[in-house]
Write an enzyme that holds these catalytic residues in place. Structure first.
Site, PDB file in Angstrom:
ATOM      1  N   GLN A  98     -18.658 -42.797  83.465  1.00 24.29           N
ATOM      2  CA  GLN A  98     -17.436 -43.775  83.035  1.00 24.29           C
ATOM      3  C   GLN A  98     -15.948 -43.264  83.351  1.00 24.29           C
ATOM      4  OE1 GLN A  98     -18.805 -44.944  79.165  1.00 24.29           O
ATOM      5  NE2 GLN A  98     -18.896 -42.794  78.415  1.00 24.29           N
ATOM      6  N   ASP A 153     -17.235 -39.756  69.680  1.00 28.42           N
ATOM      7  CA  ASP A 153     -15.803 -39.578  69.147  1.00 28.42           C
ATOM      8  C   ASP A 153     -15.840 -38.869  67.901  1.00 28.42           C
ATOM      9  OD1 ASP A 153     -15.986 -41.939  66.985  1.00 28.42           O
ATOM     10  OD2 ASP A 153     -16.447 -43.133  68.912  1.00 28.42           O
ATOM     11  N   GLU A 173     -25.144 -37.662  72.396  1.00 25.09           N
ATOM     12  CA  GLU A 173     -23.933 -38.450  73.008  1.00 25.09           C
ATOM     13  C   GLU A 173     -24.090 -38.115  74.574  1.00 25.09           C
ATOM     14  OE1 GLU A 173     -20.941 -40.564  72.867  1.00 25.09           O
ATOM     15  OE2 GLU A 173     -21.115 -40.086  75.125  1.00 25.09           O
ATOM     16  N   ASP A 223     -24.424 -46.114  67.668  1.00 27.84           N
ATOM     17  CA  ASP A 223     -22.782 -46.447  67.867  1.00 27.84           C
ATOM     18  C   ASP A 223     -22.495 -46.330  69.574  1.00 27.84           C
ATOM     19  OD1 ASP A 223     -20.110 -46.550  67.674  1.00 27.84           O
ATOM     20  OD2 ASP A 223     -19.757 -44.373  67.250  1.00 27.84           O
ATOM     21  N   TYR A 292     -11.232 -55.449  68.716  1.00 27.93           N
ATOM     22  CA  TYR A 292     -12.605 -55.738  69.319  1.00 27.93           C
ATOM     23  C   TYR A 292     -12.358 -57.241  69.718  1.00 27.93           C
ATOM     24  CZ  TYR A 292     -14.829 -51.247  68.134  1.00 27.93           C
ATOM     25  OH  TYR A 292     -14.950 -49.962  68.186  1.00 27.93           O
TER      26      TYR A 292
HETATM   27  N1  SPD Z   1     -16.707 -53.986  72.279  1.00 27.78           N
HETATM   28  C1  SPD Z   1     -16.473 -52.675  71.818  1.00 27.78           C
HETATM   29  C2  SPD Z   1     -17.520 -52.272  71.115  1.00 27.78           C
HETATM   30  C3  SPD Z   1     -17.348 -50.540  71.005  1.00 27.78           C
HETATM   31  C4  SPD Z   1     -18.488 -49.901  70.011  1.00 27.78           C
HETATM   32  N2  SPD Z   1     -18.319 -48.842  69.917  1.00 27.78           N
HETATM   33  C5  SPD Z   1     -17.302 -47.831  69.521  1.00 27.78           C
HETATM   34  C6  SPD Z   1     -17.253 -46.509  69.216  1.00 27.78           C
HETATM   35  C7  SPD Z   1     -16.524 -46.007  68.012  1.00 27.78           C
HETATM   36  N3  SPD Z   1     -17.165 -44.934  67.740  1.00 27.78           N
END
Ligand code: SPD
Length: 361
Positions: A98, A153, A173, A223, A292
């Site tokens: 990505q 992260d 990950e 996540d 978001y």
């Molecule tokens: N639309 C964005 C959704 C992101 C979800 N993941 C976020 C990662 C943060 N640890």
């Protein structure tokens, strides 16, 4: 990079802040852009997350052979694009999976963007990381073994660290670049990797789960990024089946589950699949996250057959865990009241969710 915010973002920077044009494959296009390209086949696309006139927006610009620039909405939220004002672009790179962008915003601190989609900002990341972690871990007594899928992260790891009952934390990950970028630009999240209970596995979570012994985990936290690109598989039935297999009886899953305003059908599908797959309870909860899309995000919580789990009333309240609310930094969003309230759903969603329940789907 002073002044760069005022131009379209064409310049790639390495982790040292040097220009990085050579690292970016012109053929590698974010998967969300591929959908958009299907309706614009004349473009030999060179797509970028877009900063225009000092503002980042959650859409992509694609410049074609004609050097004409076309802007595409993200297919996850057609017809809208949230924007943040950019103070400075700090990093832009392309991994095997990505496009990765970090910028300093004027009002939300540093921002991490993957394939043109905001993953976190320094100002509001706490709401998401605290909720996706403590909703499941406070719903079971004394969690010991936890798996994080995605989460490169480190923010979820930071939150798991508050639970002293936890003895072992695996994280799988797929993208090493996300981990490296977080360690460099988001130390307040990446601190999670410093916990000695953490074992990092860089690779595909589906493969990782397939080779996981049955019943290994008390809790699994997914996540992920949105289900376009590398996270596509993470909302499909085979994935949930491998998760259920990896959980002990009465173990819990908390899975990122998008916005009730934008993705009602996706949420219905996830709940339906989870009801078929997990034989304990399945619930939907949500949290307010201003950056978001639509300003909020949801979570699907499931338990496997075994000791019953009452997600709505935390059996392991955070306030009773020694040092948990203050561990290195204070909890700022999550508490037991917010936990229970997060499961209160507006009527339109409640209707859909309980319909699925009544149909036994
Ligand atoms: N639309 C964005 C959704 C992101 C979800 N993941 C976020 C990662 C943060 N640890």
């Amino acid at each position: 990079m002073e002044g760069s915010a005022g131009r379209d973002l064409e310049c790639q920077k390495t982790m040292d802040g040097k220009e990085n044009n050579g690292n970016v494959s012109e053929k590698a296009i974010p998967s969300c852009c591929l959908k958009a390209r299907a309706s614009a086949p004349e473009l030999d696309a060179k797509c970028h997350s877009t900063v225009v006139s000092g503002w980042f927006s959650e859409f992509h610009s694609c410049s074609g052979k004609t050097s004409k620039k076309v802007y595409f909405n993200n297919p996850m939220w057609p017809g809208e694009a949230h924007s943040l004002e950019v103070k400075e672009i700090l990093y832009k790179g392309k991994s095997e999976y990505q496009e990765v962008l970090v910028f300093e915003s004027t009002s939300y601190g540093k921002v991490l963007v993957l394939d043109g989609i905001v993953q976190l900002t320094e100002k509001d990341e706490l709401a998401y990381q605290e909720m996706i972690t403590h909703l499941p871990l406070c719903s079971i007594p004394s969690p010991k073994t936890v798996l994080v899928v995605g989460g490169g992260d480190g923010g979820v790891l930071r939150e798991i660290s508050r639970h002293s009952s936890v003895e072992h934390i695996d994280i799988c990950e797929i993208d090493q670049m996300v981990i490296d970028v977080s360690k460099k630009f988001f130390p307040e999240l990446a601190v999670g990797f410093e916990d000695p209970r953490v074992r990092l596995h860089v690779g595909d979570a589906v493969d990782f789960l397939r080779s996981t012994p049955e019943g290994k985990y008390d809790a699994i936290i997914v996540d992920s990024s949105d289900p376009v690109g590398p996270a596509q598989e993470l909302v499909e039935k085979p994935f949930f089946e491998t998760i259920a297999r990896a959980l002990r009886p009465g173990g819990v899953l908390c899975n990122m589950a998008e916005s009730m305003w934008l993705h009602t059908h996706l949420i219905e599908d996830m709940i339906s699949i989870c009801r078929e797959t997990f034989k304990g309870s399945v619930h939907y909860a949500w949290a307010s996250v201003p950056t978001y899309p639509s300003g909020l995000i949801g979570f699907v919580l499931c338990s496997t057959e075994g000791p019953p789990v009452d997600f709505l009333n935390p059996v392991n309240p955070i306030e009773k865990l020694e040092g948990a609310t203050k561990n290195k930094r204070e909890l700022k969003y999550y508490n037991s009241e917010v936990h229970s309230a997060a499961f209160a759903l507006p009527t339109f969603l409640k209707r859909e969710v309980s319909l699925l329940q009544d149909q036994g789907r």
